[in-house]
Write an enzyme that holds these catalytic residues in place. Structure first.
Site, mmCIF file in Angstrom:
data_model
loop_
_atom_site.group_PDB
_atom_site.id
_atom_site.type_symbol
_atom_site.label_atom_id
_atom_site.label_comp_id
_atom_site.label_asym_id
_atom_site.label_seq_id
_atom_site.Cartn_x
_atom_site.Cartn_y
_atom_site.Cartn_z
ATOM 1 N N ASP A 46 0.862 -1.195 0.000
ATOM 2 C CA ASP A 46 0.000 0.000 0.000
ATOM 3 C C ASP A 46 0.891 1.236 0.000
ATOM 4 O O ASP A 46 2.074 1.170 0.347
ATOM 5 C CB ASP A 46 -0.919 0.023 1.231
ATOM 6 C CG ASP A 46 -1.890 1.205 1.192
ATOM 7 O OD1 ASP A 46 -2.540 1.410 0.152
ATOM 8 O OD2 ASP A 46 -1.967 1.956 2.181
ATOM 9 N N SER A 47 0.289 2.358 -0.343
ATOM 10 C CA SER A 47 1.015 3.626 -0.290
ATOM 11 C C SER A 47 1.397 3.962 1.156
ATOM 12 O O SER A 47 2.315 4.745 1.376
ATOM 13 C CB SER A 47 0.135 4.742 -0.851
ATOM 14 O OG SER A 47 -1.049 4.820 -0.083
ATOM 15 N N TYR A 81 -0.841 8.544 -2.477
ATOM 16 C CA TYR A 81 -0.765 8.335 -3.919
ATOM 17 C C TYR A 81 -1.985 8.942 -4.628
ATOM 18 O O TYR A 81 -1.962 9.183 -5.815
ATOM 19 C CB TYR A 81 -0.773 6.831 -4.234
ATOM 20 C CG TYR A 81 0.537 6.098 -4.101
ATOM 21 C CD1 TYR A 81 1.626 6.639 -3.425
ATOM 22 C CD2 TYR A 81 0.686 4.835 -4.673
ATOM 23 C CE1 TYR A 81 2.822 5.930 -3.309
ATOM 24 C CE2 TYR A 81 1.874 4.126 -4.565
ATOM 25 C CZ TYR A 81 2.928 4.673 -3.884
ATOM 26 O OH TYR A 81 4.090 3.962 -3.785
ATOM 27 N N GLY A 82 -3.069 9.133 -3.854
ATOM 28 C CA GLY A 82 -4.377 9.432 -4.437
ATOM 29 C C GLY A 82 -4.463 10.676 -5.290
ATOM 30 O O GLY A 82 -5.326 10.776 -6.155
ATOM 31 N N CYS A 138 -11.181 2.577 -0.719
ATOM 32 C CA CYS A 138 -9.834 2.986 -0.325
ATOM 33 C C CYS A 138 -9.542 2.216 0.950
ATOM 34 O O CYS A 138 -10.365 2.215 1.883
ATOM 35 C CB CYS A 138 -9.770 4.485 -0.067
ATOM 36 S SG CYS A 138 -8.183 5.001 0.645
ATOM 37 N N THR A 139 -8.390 1.561 0.974
ATOM 38 C CA THR A 139 -8.110 0.663 2.104
ATOM 39 C C THR A 139 -7.790 1.414 3.394
ATOM 40 O O THR A 139 -7.700 0.808 4.451
ATOM 41 C CB THR A 139 -6.974 -0.311 1.739
ATOM 42 O OG1 THR A 139 -5.833 0.451 1.294
ATOM 43 C CG2 THR A 139 -7.408 -1.254 0.649
ATOM 44 N N HIS A 140 -7.630 2.721 3.314
ATOM 45 C CA HIS A 140 -7.478 3.518 4.534
ATOM 46 C C HIS A 140 -8.821 3.752 5.249
ATOM 47 O O HIS A 140 -8.857 3.986 6.448
ATOM 48 C CB HIS A 140 -6.921 4.915 4.206
ATOM 49 C CG HIS A 140 -5.449 4.964 3.965
ATOM 50 N ND1 HIS A 140 -4.841 4.386 2.888
ATOM 51 C CD2 HIS A 140 -4.452 5.563 4.676
ATOM 52 C CE1 HIS A 140 -3.549 4.630 2.939
ATOM 53 N NE2 HIS A 140 -3.279 5.345 4.013
ATOM 54 N N GLU A 168 -3.332 9.472 7.509
ATOM 55 C CA GLU A 168 -1.866 9.298 7.568
ATOM 56 C C GLU A 168 -1.248 10.225 8.618
ATOM 57 O O GLU A 168 -0.211 9.921 9.188
ATOM 58 C CB GLU A 168 -1.227 9.567 6.196
ATOM 59 C CG GLU A 168 -1.514 8.507 5.148
ATOM 60 C CD GLU A 168 -0.613 7.273 5.247
ATOM 61 O OE1 GLU A 168 0.592 7.415 5.496
ATOM 62 O OE2 GLU A 168 -1.137 6.150 5.085
ATOM 63 N N CYS A 218 -4.148 -1.478 -2.370
ATOM 64 C CA CYS A 218 -4.297 -0.033 -2.525
ATOM 65 C C CYS A 218 -5.135 0.176 -3.782
ATOM 66 O O CYS A 218 -4.746 -0.275 -4.870
ATOM 67 C CB CYS A 218 -2.914 0.592 -2.698
ATOM 68 S SG CYS A 218 -2.937 2.355 -3.050
ATOM 69 N N ASN A 219 -6.265 0.825 -3.622
ATOM 70 C CA ASN A 219 -7.140 1.033 -4.782
ATOM 71 C C ASN A 219 -6.502 1.938 -5.821
ATOM 72 O O ASN A 219 -6.659 1.743 -7.015
ATOM 73 C CB ASN A 219 -8.459 1.643 -4.326
ATOM 74 C CG ASN A 219 -9.318 0.624 -3.619
ATOM 75 O OD1 ASN A 219 -10.063 -0.101 -4.264
ATOM 76 N ND2 ASN A 219 -9.195 0.526 -2.311
ATOM 77 N N THR A 220 -5.792 2.941 -5.328
ATOM 78 C CA THR A 220 -5.188 3.898 -6.253
ATOM 79 C C THR A 220 -4.158 3.193 -7.132
ATOM 80 O O THR A 220 -4.136 3.370 -8.358
ATOM 81 C CB THR A 220 -4.534 5.046 -5.460
ATOM 82 O OG1 THR A 220 -5.482 5.513 -4.492
ATOM 83 C CG2 THR A 220 -4.137 6.181 -6.367
HETATM 84 N N1 DGL Z 1 -5.059 2.962 0.611
HETATM 85 C C1 DGL Z 1 -4.941 3.668 -0.645
HETATM 86 C C2 DGL Z 1 -6.139 3.295 -1.527
HETATM 87 O O1 DGL Z 1 -6.750 2.254 -1.276
HETATM 88 C C3 DGL Z 1 -4.735 5.113 -0.382
HETATM 89 C C4 DGL Z 1 -4.204 5.835 -1.497
HETATM 90 C C5 DGL Z 1 -3.398 7.075 -1.206
HETATM 91 O O2 DGL Z 1 -2.234 6.931 -0.806
HETATM 92 O O3 DGL Z 1 -3.921 8.159 -1.457
HETATM 93 O O4 DGL Z 1 -6.483 3.970 -2.470
#
Ligand code: DGL
Length: 274
Positions: free
Chosen positions: A11-12, A43-44, A193-195, A159, A74-76
Site C-alpha cells: 500500500d502507499s 498516492y491518491g 480505499c483501504t485507509h 496518515e 491499494c485502490n489507487t
Molecule cells: N489505501 C490507498 C487506496 O486504497 C490510499 C491511497 C493514497 O495513498 O492516497 O487507495
C-alpha cells in the site's frame, strides 16, 4: 525445486494493513511481507505515471525478496498501475510471478449488497477519476448504477493521525452528504480505499443505518483464498511458516506507533530506502 517466498501486500501507507489483517486471519499459515510507501503517500492525488513508477518500484523490490505473488492492497495503485504492470512489465520480471489488485474482487460481488441497484463509491481522487469502479462493476452487473465521490482529504487526515479530530468530522460529513445527494436510492456504499475502514465509526454517524457500508479487507481475503485454491503452482511458491514482516519507506517509529490502528496488533517494522 521451487523456491518459495512470502505473499507480498503493498500500500502507499497504512491502509493495506486493513487488508493484511483480514488476509492473515483467514490464511494464517502463509508468510507475509508488507510494504507501506509512507514516505511518498498519499498516492491518491498523484498522476498515472507517478503512481505507476512508484508501484512498479515496490513490486520489483518484492520480487527481489523472493515473493511470487503481490497483492496491491491499494485502490489507487490497483486503478492506476495494475493493468500496465500486468500487461507490460510482468513478463520481463518473471513468468512465474503474479500481481493482483483489490478492485476486481470487490466489483465481482458488489451485487450481493444492493437491493436498489444503486451503489455509492467513496475513494481517492485518483481512484474516482480513473472510473475503474463504474467500468468494472458494469462488466459484472450492467444494471447497477454507480455514484462516486472523491475524498481527497481523508487519506492525509488518516496518515497524519487526525482522523479522530473535529476536522475529520467536517470532511467525512461533507463527502458522505455529497455522495448521498447524488441519489436518494443508494443502499450500499463501498469504501474503495483501504485507509477508510478506520473512519467507519465516523462514516456511520452520517449515513442512515439502512445503508450497507462495505469495506474490502474480508472480501479481498476470501478472494485470495479462492485464487490460491485455483492456482496450485502459485500456492506452492508461497512459504508457510506464519511469519509477517513489515517494511516502511518512512520512519519505523511512526509506522510502529500508528500501524496498530489499522492492523489491530503491535508491529515492528524495518526501514526500506527506495
Ligand atoms: N489505501 C490507498 C487506496 O486504497 C490510499 C491511497 C493514497 O495513498 O492516497 O487507495
Amino acid at each position: 525445486m521451487i523456491k518459495s517466498g512470502p505473499i507480498a501486500v503493498f500500500d502507499s501507507g497504512y491502509g493495506g494493513l486493513t487488508v493484511l489483517k483480514e488476509i492473515s486471519q483467514l490464511l494464517p499459515q502463509y508468510d507475509y511481507l508488507y510494504l507501506g510507501d509512507n514516505a511518498r503517500a498519499p498516492y491518491g492525488t498523484r498522476s498515472y505515471e507517478t503512481v505507476y513508477q512508484y508501484t512498479l518500484e515496490c513490486v520489483e523490490w518484492f520480487f527481489k525478496q523472493g515473493c511470487s505473488l503481490v497483492i496491491l492492497a491499494c485502490n489507487t495503485a490497483s486503478a492506476k498501475a495494475l493493468r500496465t504492470i500486468q500487461q507490460k512489465d510482468l513478463y520481463k520480471l518473471g513468468v512465474d510471478k503474479r500481481v493482483l489488485g483489490v478492485i476486481r474482487p470487490t466489483t465481482e460481488i458488489i451485487g450481493q449488497f444492493t437491493q436498489t441497484g444503486q451503489v455509492g463509491v467513496l475513494g481517492t481522487t485518483g481512484t474516482i477519476l480513473s472510473n475503474s469502479y463504474p467500468i468494472e462493476i458494469n462488466k459484472f452487473f450492467p444494471d447497477i448504477k454507480v455514484y462516486q465521490e472523491s475524498c481527497p482529504i481523508w487519506v492525509p487526515l488518516i496518515e497524519n493521525n487526525e482522523y479522530l479530530s473535529p476536522g475529520a468530522d467536517y470532511f467525512v460529513q461533507k463527502h458522505v452528504q455529497q455522495l448521498l445527494e447524488k441519489s436518494g436510492d443508494i443502499d450500499c456504499i463501498l469504501l474503495a480505499c483501504t485507509h477508510y475502514p478506520v473512519l467507519m465509526d465516523k462514516i456511520k454517524q452520517f449515513i442512515p443505518s439502512s445503508i450497507n457500508i462495505i469495506s474490502q479487507g474480508a472480501i479481498v481475503a476470501k478472494s485470495l483464498q479462492d485464487y490460491l485454491s485455483r492456482h496450485p503452482i502459485i500456492e506452492e511458491q508461497c512459504s508457510k511458516q506464519g511469519n509477517i514482516q513489515f517494511f516502511t519507506t518512512d520512519s519505523t517509529e511512526d509506522f510502529d506507533g500508528h500501524a496498530p490502528v489499522f492492523f489491530g496488533k503491535a508491529v515492528k517494522s524495518s526501514h526500506l530506502s527506495l
